[in-house]
Design an enzyme around this catalytic site. Structure first.
Site, PDB file in Angstrom:
ATOM      1  N   THR A  56      16.493 -28.859  28.924  1.00  8.02           N
ATOM      2  CA  THR A  56      15.524 -27.994  28.235  1.00  8.02           C
ATOM      3  C   THR A  56      16.257 -26.963  27.366  1.00  8.02           C
ATOM      4  O   THR A  56      15.953 -26.807  26.183  1.00  8.02           O
ATOM      5  CB  THR A  56      14.610 -27.301  29.261  1.00  8.02           C
ATOM      6  OG1 THR A  56      14.084 -28.302  30.126  1.00  8.02           O
ATOM      7  CG2 THR A  56      13.460 -26.567  28.577  1.00  8.02           C
ATOM      8  N   ARG A 105      12.973 -19.727  31.076  1.00  2.57           N
ATOM      9  CA  ARG A 105      12.779 -20.469  32.343  1.00  2.57           C
ATOM     10  C   ARG A 105      12.985 -19.469  33.473  1.00  2.57           C
ATOM     11  O   ARG A 105      13.954 -18.710  33.455  1.00  2.57           O
ATOM     12  CB  ARG A 105      13.757 -21.623  32.471  1.00  2.57           C
ATOM     13  CG  ARG A 105      13.729 -22.235  33.870  1.00  2.57           C
ATOM     14  CD  ARG A 105      14.535 -23.489  33.976  1.00  2.57           C
ATOM     15  NE  ARG A 105      13.876 -24.596  33.294  1.00  2.57           N
ATOM     16  CZ  ARG A 105      14.293 -25.846  33.355  1.00  2.57           C
ATOM     17  NH1 ARG A 105      15.367 -26.149  34.073  1.00  2.57           N
ATOM     18  NH2 ARG A 105      13.651 -26.810  32.712  1.00  2.57           N
ATOM     19  N   HIS A 133       5.547 -26.982  33.058  1.00  2.00           N
ATOM     20  CA  HIS A 133       6.675 -27.223  32.140  1.00  2.00           C
ATOM     21  C   HIS A 133       6.052 -27.883  30.907  1.00  2.00           C
ATOM     22  O   HIS A 133       6.183 -29.093  30.699  1.00  2.00           O
ATOM     23  CB  HIS A 133       7.698 -28.127  32.830  1.00  2.00           C
ATOM     24  CG  HIS A 133       9.032 -28.194  32.163  1.00  2.00           C
ATOM     25  ND1 HIS A 133       9.288 -27.706  30.890  1.00  2.00           N
ATOM     26  CD2 HIS A 133      10.226 -28.712  32.602  1.00  2.00           C
ATOM     27  CE1 HIS A 133      10.551 -27.925  30.588  1.00  2.00           C
ATOM     28  NE2 HIS A 133      11.142 -28.521  31.609  1.00  2.00           N
TER      29      HIS A 133
HETATM   30  N1   CP Z   1      13.682 -32.057  32.474  1.00  2.00           N
HETATM   31  C1   CP Z   1      14.230 -30.832  32.635  1.00  2.00           C
HETATM   32  O1   CP Z   1      13.530 -29.788  32.639  1.00  2.00           O
HETATM   33  O2   CP Z   1      15.585 -30.835  32.754  1.00  2.00           O
HETATM   34  P1   CP Z   1      16.502 -29.542  32.924  1.00  2.00           P
HETATM   35  O3   CP Z   1      16.153 -28.918  34.252  1.00  2.00           O
HETATM   36  O4   CP Z   1      17.911 -30.037  32.842  1.00  2.00           O
HETATM   37  O5   CP Z   1      16.165 -28.595  31.790  1.00  2.00           O
END
Ligand code: CP
Length: 306
Positions: A56, A105, A133
């Site tokens: 992300t 995040r 998400h």
């Molecule tokens: N799919 C996803 O959110 O991956 P990351 O946690 O690596 O950002």
């Protein structure tokens, strides 16, 4: 449809028409993702990641650079002034002086919404606890559209941790705008969150299952998720469900020939590596689609595309 200046906190902030439009713009970004553009020259994205991320954060930053902009930020709270006690509201009020858009995040549900209340610049939720998400859901829809040529009419199965997996919450809400049949495969203790289930059941047929074997032969899309070990309040509960489902060549021998396997990644052991070489595996293509979808979102929110 107006996107300029909007926050993206929940996938439910968008209508189906708006989602379809974002997917169209994402498609138009494919050539720009390869050759680059100066569409967002002079614009800055800040990524404030209080939880680990590979896809992300890096894809948001790469998307910004590919459109001629720049990215700043931090990838762990330990190195930011939150370590000294600065709260989230103050953090975004400071960072908005440096950036035109902020992707955040945070382990707490509601954190992105709170940030949006304090920031003048758009806030994009890059994952809020086990809640949502939304940009992952958009890239998942884009992948389904690209790989299957449509979303309407498909039978889609979610497999794994439907309680703590935030990607499946956003994707379930998004799919409820379409004419799909949803099969939810999980251990009893990791069933889909009640508020999500109640909301989507009003709109589309939904069936909860514990048997993977039952849904594999009928599914067009198998959306597999990791059991989110880090969100379990009790490690003993995690041990009870660890390794509940595993997609292997044997599993896929019963699948439709043209069915696809997706995963938001990271995976642990829920998809065997032998599956990577099969025509079903599309999870690494999903990663690329994250770039073009996030390019589309940044271009729309910053007003470079109407
Ligand atoms: N799919 C996803 O959110 O991956 P990351 O946690 O690596 O950002």
């Amino acid at each position: 449809m107006e996107f300029k200046g909007r926050d993206i906190i929940s996938i439910r902030d968008f209508s189906r028409e708006e989602i379809d439009y974002i997917l169209e713009i994402a498609k138009s970004m494919e050539p720009l993702a390869s050759k680059g553009s100066d569409m967002l020259k002079g614009k800055i994205l800040a990524t404030l990641f209080f939880e680990p991320s590979t896809r992300t954060r890096l894809s948001f930053e790469a998307a910004m650079y590919k459109l001629g902009g720049a990215a700043i930020g931090f990838a762990e709270a330990e190195i930011a002034s939150v370590k000294k006690g600065e709260n989230l509201a103050d953090t975004v009020r400071v960072v908005e002086n440096y950036a035109d858009v902020i992707a955040i995040r945070h382990p707490l549900e509601g954190a992105a919404r709170l940030a949006a209340e304090f920031a003048e610049v758009p806030i994009i939720n890059g994952g809020s606890g086990a809640e949502e998400h939304p940009t992952q859901a958009l890239l998942d829809l884009y992948t389904i559209m690209k790989e299957k040529g449509k979303i309407d009419g498909l039978k889609i199965a979610f497999v794994g941790d439907l309680r703590y997996g935030r990607t499946v919450h956003s994707l379930a809400y998004a799919l409820s705008y379409y004419d799909v049949e949803l099969h939810l495969v999980s251990p009893e203790s990791l069933k889909m969150r009640r508020e999500v289930l109640e909301a989507i059941k009003e709109k589309i047929p939904v069936k909860e299952e514990t048997s993977l074997e039952k849904v594999v032969p009928i599914s067009d899309v198998l959306y597999v998720t990791r059991i989110q070990k880090e969100r379990f309040p009790d490690p003993a509960e995690y041990m009870k469900v660890k390794g509940s489902y595993k997609i292997t060549l044997e599993t896929l021998s019963k699948a439709k020939k043209d069915s696809i396997v997706l995963h938001p990644l990271p995976r642990v052991d829920e998809i065997a590596s032998e599956v990577d070489q099969t025509p079903h595996a599309r999870y690494f293509k999903q990663v690329w689609n994250g770039i073009v979808t996030r390019m589309a979102l940044l271009a729309l929110i910053l007003g470079a595309v109407k």
